[in-house]
Scaffold this active site. Structure first.
Site, short mmCIF file in Angstrom:
data_model
loop_
_atom_site.label_atom_id
_atom_site.label_comp_id
_atom_site.label_asym_id
_atom_site.label_seq_id
_atom_site.Cartn_x
_atom_site.Cartn_y
_atom_site.Cartn_z
N SER A 107 3.26 -7.14 -0.07
CA SER A 107 2.07 -7.90 0.30
C SER A 107 1.12 -8.00 -0.88
CB SER A 107 1.43 -7.25 1.52
OG SER A 107 0.37 -8.03 2.02
N HIS A 108 -0.11 -7.64 -0.70
CA HIS A 108 -1.15 -7.78 -1.73
C HIS A 108 -1.28 -6.54 -2.61
CE1 HIS A 108 -2.87 -5.64 1.65
NE2 HIS A 108 -3.71 -5.11 0.79
#
Length: 180
Positions: A107-108
């Site tokens: 993800s981030h």
């Protein structure tokens, strides 16, 4: 047996530093716990299947292989969808009719991290459901079997579904920044 550490079991996903808190063996056990959890649900009766894919992180292929091996070792089938953007995993659960998917994605988070976002029988796992996976591993409450593996191509169906919603009122000029 080395259990995955408690701190990787977050509120909305499983996430850790690859090779340290998130290991190949830990991900295999998590896969087996996911399959076991699905088998214990009413939707898991018959021939259950989980779609599995990954993002572009370098650790993705090895972790996805371990995850799929763990799922199959529970007796649940795997539909491998390859490398994709995370929303495609959720689409795959619906499109393939299995209702279950796991995205191996950081993800981030920074590049040394990776993790798992999970849907079982149409429900996104969060909170206590994620903690139940950890407890299953620690207690040894893991199903054993021999699930099958197949490759599933869903990108074309995903693009067709997305494009079917687009109705332009006027011609447009579009610029795309592929930096991220």
């Amino acid at each position: 047996m080395n259990f995955p550490p408690q701190e990787i079991f977050k509120a909305y996903d499983i996430r850790g530093v690859v090779g340290k808190s998130l290991t190949v063996e830990g991900v295999r056990l998590i896969g087996q716990a996911l399959g076991s959890e699905l088998l214990d649900r009413p939707e898991g009766k018959g021939r259950p299947e989980i779609a599995v894919g990954r993002d572009g992180r370098l650790s993705g292929p090895e972790l996805a292989e371990a995850l799929m091996a763990g799922i199959r070792s529970s007796g649940v089938d795997v539909a491998e969808i390859g490398m994709f953007a995370t929303p495609i995993a959720y689409f795959a659960a619906h499109q393939l009719g299995c209702g279950s998917a796991v995205a191996v994605t950081g993800s981030h988070n920074p590049p040394e991290y990776n993790g798992l976002k999970m849907v079982l029988a149409g429900t996104t796992l969060a909170g206590e459901a994620i903690q139940r996976l950890r407890l299953r591993i620690e207690s040894g409450d893991l199903a054993r079997g021999a699930g099958r593996h197949r490759h599933a191509e869903i990108r074309g169906a995903y693009l067709a579904r997305i494009a079917s919603d687009v109705r332009l009122a006027r011609p447009m000029k579009i610029a795309i920044d592929c930096g991220n």
